[in-house]
Write an enzyme that holds these catalytic residues in place. Structure first.
Site, mmCIF file in Angstrom:
data_model
loop_
_atom_site.group_PDB
_atom_site.id
_atom_site.type_symbol
_atom_site.label_atom_id
_atom_site.label_comp_id
_atom_site.label_asym_id
_atom_site.label_seq_id
_atom_site.Cartn_x
_atom_site.Cartn_y
_atom_site.Cartn_z
ATOM 1 N N TYR A 149 0.806 -1.216 0.000
ATOM 2 C CA TYR A 149 0.000 0.000 0.000
ATOM 3 C C TYR A 149 0.845 1.275 0.000
ATOM 4 O O TYR A 149 0.326 2.356 -0.206
ATOM 5 C CB TYR A 149 -0.836 0.042 1.277
ATOM 6 C CG TYR A 149 -2.293 -0.236 1.084
ATOM 7 C CD1 TYR A 149 -2.744 -1.538 0.932
ATOM 8 C CD2 TYR A 149 -3.225 0.791 1.084
ATOM 9 C CE1 TYR A 149 -4.086 -1.806 0.791
ATOM 10 C CE2 TYR A 149 -4.569 0.524 0.942
ATOM 11 C CZ TYR A 149 -4.995 -0.773 0.797
ATOM 12 O OH TYR A 149 -6.320 -1.029 0.673
ATOM 13 N N LYS A 216 0.936 -13.870 6.315
ATOM 14 C CA LYS A 216 1.225 -14.948 5.354
ATOM 15 C C LYS A 216 2.725 -15.230 5.409
ATOM 16 O O LYS A 216 3.421 -15.261 4.388
ATOM 17 C CB LYS A 216 0.815 -14.510 3.935
ATOM 18 C CG LYS A 216 -0.659 -14.559 3.668
ATOM 19 C CD LYS A 216 -1.222 -15.969 3.552
ATOM 20 C CE LYS A 216 -0.793 -16.659 2.274
ATOM 21 N NZ LYS A 216 -1.369 -18.030 2.200
ATOM 22 N N ASP A 266 -5.098 -16.910 5.420
ATOM 23 C CA ASP A 266 -6.189 -17.641 4.754
ATOM 24 C C ASP A 266 -6.964 -18.496 5.761
ATOM 25 O O ASP A 266 -8.196 -18.566 5.712
ATOM 26 C CB ASP A 266 -5.690 -18.469 3.566
ATOM 27 C CG ASP A 266 -4.344 -19.115 3.802
ATOM 28 O OD1 ASP A 266 -3.486 -18.478 4.441
ATOM 29 O OD2 ASP A 266 -4.146 -20.258 3.381
ATOM 30 N N ASP A 290 -6.895 -4.662 5.262
ATOM 31 C CA ASP A 290 -7.942 -4.113 4.393
ATOM 32 C C ASP A 290 -9.010 -5.176 4.143
ATOM 33 O O ASP A 290 -10.210 -4.953 4.348
ATOM 34 C CB ASP A 290 -7.271 -3.689 3.077
ATOM 35 C CG ASP A 290 -8.212 -2.928 2.178
ATOM 36 O OD1 ASP A 290 -9.137 -2.270 2.697
ATOM 37 O OD2 ASP A 290 -8.033 -3.001 0.946
#
Ligand code: NAP
Length: 404
Positions: A149, A216, A266, A290
């Site tokens: 970002y 992750k 996930d 987000d």
């Protein structure tokens, strides 16, 4: 100046008549702002009589700023947010094309508002797509200044991209397709630890059971994996007696300490649907945050009601904001749901330590929802609801503050 909120050490010092800058916002911004400000003033008056009052100071950004000043985000607006520390805003149009960055992202970065704070809980009566929305009671700390970002991107074919590709090939042996655009994902120890520190302090203050780092790191080891490592390192170094790592618990009791744990992003997105009660305070990076914030908001009623804030817990600077966009097709119709902005105001009063005003706002919303007086977005999903306008919904909240 005596009406200015200041940071004294690690605490905010709030005068009885603080100046608070606000941006009405574009599209539906003026509709929701006019309902919200009446709710805010009524709550403060009811809580404190004439001994406290907010002095609202309008500042401009977005379309209105552009048409009146030729600037999308005038320097005067940034100066006001810097000077008065705490502000609130409606949604802003992001100009499309022409290399414009989102005004929201710019505000966060220029003021270094490094935490995007999103509490997510369900209020009885609000339609939800899940069976037990009341099990969701989380507070998301999303890092606001780093990650993909941060805007370090170059387009395919650009001279900078070609140069970078050559460097990566020659120096690191990385063979990346020539027709690629490139983006850099910076995740720093400093940025990660100040975010995780804020999340742990919040969990301690609010007596929450755990802080979960969502990442992750199994794939992106030196960015997302490092975020996780730095989080455990920080908890051990700065909060050794107040926190305990989940791995050290070995199924035992946390003994009143905040449990620090982590989960892969996930798996987390599955578990917030299957067993949300296991999560309380979430600390995560910008992009994960987000997705997670909006996925969680959907479980408890969607973006019409989800509040948010962008905060620098060191300087005290904070901007509270509606989390939805400008919904231009509804602009000026007095139709949309002002709850997101109103609950952001509740968060703002919590942040200022004006707890009584914050509680009255929440009480007003809960009573109004119990009476099933709601705007179109909820009315279309709720049986037996009475559809009311934005301003009527605000009036109903004010009426319900009075109920004993
Ligand atoms: P949006 O403005 O959030 O609207 C999408 C849909 O969400 C609306 O059509 C409406 O759904 C529903 N909605 C949004 N706010 C609502 C409210 N207060 N009450 C009830 N329903 C509400 O998203 P968008 O159309 O993608 O974006 C429009 C503009 O907003 C863009 O310029 C975008 O850049 C900007 N934006 C700003 C912010 C911000 O300032 N924080 C955030 C996101 C987007 P229905 O059509 O189903 O009724």
């Amino acid at each position: 100046m005596e009406n200015t909120i200041r940071m004294k050490g690690t605490q905010l010092s709030v005068p009885s008549t603080p100046v608070i800058p606000f941006i009405q916002g574009d599209g539906i911004g003026p509709d929701i702002w006019s309902a919200a400000v009446r709710v805010f003033d009524a709550a403060v008056e009811q809580a404190y009589g004439s001994s406290r009052r907010v002095v609202w100071k309008e500042v401009l950004a977005g379309e209105r700023a552009f048409s009146e000043t030729g600037e999308w985000l005038p320097e005067e607006t940034l100066t006001a947010f810097r000077e008065y520390l705490v502000g609130i805003k409606g949604p802003l149009t992001t100009p499309v094309g022409g290399g414009f960055r989102s005004l929201n992202v710019t505000l966060r970065q220029v003021l270094d508002l490094y935490v995007c704070l999103r509490p997510v809980r369900h209020y009885p009566g609000i339609p939800s797509p899940v069976k037990r929305p009341e099990s969701v009671d989380m507070v998301v700390f999303r890092e606001n200044t780093e990650d993909v970002y941060a805007g370090f991107e170059t387009p395919m074919g650009d001279a900078r991209t070609v140069k970078l590709l050559e460097f990566l090939k020659n120096e690191l042996g990385w063979n990346i397709r020539e027709d690629s655009g490139l983006g850099i994902k910076p995740i720093s120890r400093y940025g990660s630890q100040r975010l995780i520190r804020a999340a742990i302090r919040y969990a301690l203050k609010m007596k929450r059971k755990s802080v979960t780092m969502v990442h992750k790191g199994n794939i992106m080891k030196y960015t997302e994996g490092a975020f996780r490592e730095w989080g455990y390192e920080l908890a051990g170094a700065e909060f050794p007696s107040e926190t305990i790592a989940y791995s050290s618990l070995a199924g035992g009791d946390a003994g009143g300490r905040v449990v620090i744990k982590d989960v892969i992003a996930d798996a987390f997105l599955q578990q917030i649907l299957t067993r949300p009660a296991e999560y309380e305070v979430i600390a995560t990076m910008n992009l994960n945050g987000d997705y997670i914030s909006d996925a969680l908001a959907a479980q408890v009623g969607g973006i019409g009601i989800a509040p948010g804030a962008n905060i620098n817990f060191d300087s005290g600077n904070a901007i509270f904001e509606a989390t939805h966009g400008t919904a231009p097709k509804y602009a000026g119709l007095n139709k949309v749901n002002p709850s997101s902005l109103i609950l952001s105001g509740k968060m703002m009063f919590d942040y200022l330590g004006w707890d009584e005003a914050a509680e009255l706002i929440e009480k007003g919303i809960i009573g109004t929802l119990e009476d099933r007086q709601v705007t179109y977005d909820f009315a279309r999903l709720m049986e037996g609801a009475e559809e009311v306008s934005t301003s009527e919904y605000g009036d109903a909240i004010i009426r319900h503050m009075d109920n004993k």
